[in-house]
Design a protein around this motif. Structure first.
Motif, PDB file in Angstrom:
ATOM      1  N   ASP A 302       4.014  -6.057  -4.485  1.00 25.57           N
ATOM      2  CA  ASP A 302       5.432  -5.687  -4.441  1.00 25.57           C
ATOM      3  C   ASP A 302       5.638  -4.200  -4.741  1.00 25.57           C
ATOM      4  O   ASP A 302       6.655  -3.625  -4.355  1.00 25.57           O
ATOM      5  N   ARG A 305       5.706  -2.990  -1.341  1.00 23.74           N
ATOM      6  CA  ARG A 305       6.825  -3.478  -0.520  1.00 23.74           C
ATOM      7  C   ARG A 305       8.174  -2.893  -0.938  1.00 23.74           C
ATOM      8  O   ARG A 305       9.103  -2.828  -0.144  1.00 23.74           O
ATOM      9  N   GLN A 319      13.660  -2.852  -0.692  1.00 23.74           N
ATOM     10  CA  GLN A 319      12.530  -3.334   0.096  1.00 23.74           C
ATOM     11  C   GLN A 319      12.352  -2.425   1.312  1.00 23.74           C
ATOM     12  O   GLN A 319      13.322  -2.121   2.011  1.00 23.74           O
ATOM     13  N   ILE A 320      11.087  -2.006   1.577  1.00 22.66           N
ATOM     14  CA  ILE A 320      10.854  -1.127   2.725  1.00 22.66           C
ATOM     15  C   ILE A 320       9.989  -1.780   3.800  1.00 22.66           C
ATOM     16  O   ILE A 320       9.753  -1.187   4.838  1.00 22.66           O
ATOM     17  N   THR A 321       9.487  -2.974   3.559  1.00 27.67           N
ATOM     18  CA  THR A 321       8.648  -3.659   4.551  1.00 27.67           C
ATOM     19  C   THR A 321       9.429  -4.834   5.138  1.00 27.67           C
ATOM     20  O   THR A 321      10.437  -5.271   4.553  1.00 27.67           O
ATOM     21  N   PRO A 322       8.970  -5.386   6.284  1.00 21.04           N
ATOM     22  CA  PRO A 322       9.629  -6.587   6.805  1.00 21.04           C
ATOM     23  C   PRO A 322       9.521  -7.734   5.795  1.00 21.04           C
ATOM     24  O   PRO A 322       8.573  -7.770   5.004  1.00 21.04           O
ATOM     25  N   ASP A 323      10.454  -8.665   5.837  1.00 23.21           N
ATOM     26  CA  ASP A 323      10.358  -9.861   4.992  1.00 23.21           C
ATOM     27  C   ASP A 323       8.998 -10.509   5.223  1.00 23.21           C
ATOM     28  O   ASP A 323       8.541 -10.636   6.360  1.00 23.21           O
ATOM     29  N   ALA A 325       6.045  -9.452   4.647  1.00 23.24           N
ATOM     30  CA  ALA A 325       4.903  -8.598   5.009  1.00 23.24           C
ATOM     31  C   ALA A 325       3.784  -8.748   3.979  1.00 23.24           C
ATOM     32  O   ALA A 325       4.043  -8.831   2.779  1.00 23.24           O
ATOM     33  N   THR A 326       2.563  -8.795   4.477  1.00 24.68           N
ATOM     34  CA  THR A 326       1.414  -8.806   3.566  1.00 24.68           C
ATOM     35  C   THR A 326       1.133  -7.363   3.158  1.00 24.68           C
ATOM     36  O   THR A 326       1.128  -6.467   3.993  1.00 24.68           O
ATOM     37  N   ALA A 327       0.919  -7.162   1.875  1.00 27.59           N
ATOM     38  CA  ALA A 327       0.631  -5.800   1.401  1.00 27.59           C
ATOM     39  C   ALA A 327      -0.538  -5.862   0.425  1.00 27.59           C
ATOM     40  O   ALA A 327      -0.798  -6.903  -0.179  1.00 27.59           O
ATOM     41  N   ASN A 329      -2.492  -3.426  -2.748  1.00 29.31           N
ATOM     42  CA  ASN A 329      -2.165  -2.311  -3.638  1.00 29.31           C
ATOM     43  C   ASN A 329      -3.389  -1.925  -4.485  1.00 29.31           C
ATOM     44  O   ASN A 329      -3.545  -2.381  -5.608  1.00 29.31           O
TER      45      ASN A 329
END
Ligand code: MRU
Length: 368
Positions: A302, A305, A319-323, A325-327, A329
């Motif tokens: 997160d 995201r 939130q800056i990624t699509p709903d 989204a796999t991220a 870190n």
């Protein structure tokens, strides 16, 4: 260092109440300056894990004070030794990469082991925590004294403002005072050496944009925040004379774990013939490990995201990624010594190789 007109350290024991440790809660910077009171080792563990305090040196100092608070709590039980073991495990579980944390916990355990009773252990732990903090500040100051020569040489050679690039926050906010990568910069300021600092924003927690920019602003150092990907371009344009970063763990062979993205800056510096230095307090050397064994922290996706910032008077996260989204870190990377020009230590500057490092630290016996 200065905040407005006042001098602060990042962590200190309350003079009137020795059961209270105070920290600058860095989650609120640069928008708010908030002091948090810490009364228990569990609270200190949370402060380290959730990054109220962060940065290798400060994490070490926080662990030192956390162990001291643990002695106060353990003293009230009949299980002093077990409580202290549990406190050490708790602190060690918070963040894996910066070796300063484990170093400080072990130093406290060794010191407390000399005590003949819990009351004496409390005294020893309090002194040890204070010593860890004072040494951190002194080592950073010594890095400044040695490192300023690099900036001075460049200023003399170019007869203009020296352009320095730094990554993440290895300033006083990452230590108890002064900072490691910033120490030569602050001495250069005292010596009126003209310079300007390129500040990498340092996604995802933006320690550069939020913390380095804030602290350089407070000290009156000319600086410009740049996106993480801009450094290579600036180097190609001849706009970077010197890179100085901090470190979270350095091996006896001179390999460096530091904030994610450091490796890419070192590659770009190498390709462009820009000197790349790493500032390393003594407690950041790990004499027992090789580069491949360094644990690399993976944090909550997160943090990738979402981005935290100010919206008017409100601090908010967006939130800056699509709903969905796999991220991923990854918190740190390893820069191999072959890409590093030199290490700036409290004992002097040396090339990043075992023989040169051991010449500065002859009393150490690397295991790895
Ligand atoms: O904010 P952190 O604790 O995740 O970052 C660690 C660091 O402070 C940096 O990697 C820094 O350059 C090391 S010097 C303290």
């Amino acid at each position: 260092m200065k905040v407005g007109d006042r001098h602060y350290r990042t962590i200190w024991l309350d003079e009137d109440d020795p059961a209270t440790v105070r920290i600058i809660d860095q989650r609120h910077l640069p928008h708010r300056f908030v002091i948090e009171e810490i009364h228990a080792v569990s609270q200190m563990a949370t402060a380290i894990r959730d990054m109220h305090v962060r940065g290798a040196g400060l994490i070490g100092a926080a662990a030192g004070y956390g162990m001291y608070l643990a002695t106060l709590e353990a003293q009230r039980t009949r299980k002093f030794a077990e409580q202290m073991e549990a406190a050490a495990s708790l602190l060690l579980s918070t963040r894996p990469t910066a070796v300063n944390l484990a170093w400080a916990v072990e130093r406290q355990l060794d010191a407390i082991a000399q005590a003949t009773n819990p009351a004496r252990a409390v005294q020893i732990a309090r002194n040890t925590a204070g010593n860890i903090a004072d040494e951190d500040a002194a080592h950073c100051a010594a890095i400044g004294v040695h490192g300023v020569a690099l900036i001075n040489e460049l200023a003399q050679a170019h007869e203009r403002q020296v352009q320095i690039l730094t990554h993440c926050n290895a300033g006083w906010l990452a230590f108890v005072d002064v900072g490691s990568a910033t120490a030569p910069i602050y001495v250069a300021q005292e010596e009126d050496i003209p310079m300007h600092v390129w500040v990498d924003e340092t996604r995802p927690r933006n320690q550069g944009a939020r913390l380095t920019a804030w602290e350089l602003q407070q000290q009156g150092i000319p600086h410009t925040v740049i996106t993480d990907n801009a450094g290579g371009h600036l180097m190609q344009q001849g706009k970077v004379d010197l890179v100085i970063t901090g470190a979270d763990r350095v091996t006896a062979d001179g390999d460096v774990a530091n904030k994610i993205g450091t490796y890419l800056k070192a590659l770009a510096a190498h390709d462009n013939g820009v000197p790349f230095y790493v500032a390393v307090p003594d407690a950041t050397f790990d004499w027992h490990i090789t580069a491949g064994q360094i644990p690399i922290e993976e944090r909550d996706p997160d943090e990738v995201r979402f981005v935290m910032g100010r919206d008017g008077e409100r601090l908010t996260s967006v939130q800056i990624t699509p709903d969905g989204a796999t991220a991923a870190n990854f918190g740190f990377d390893i820069t191999p010594s072959r890409l590093i020009t030199g290490l700036i230590t409290p004992r002097g500057i040396c090339p990043p190789d075992r023989a040169s490092i051991m010449a500065l630290y002859p009393e150490k016996q690397p295991i790895a």
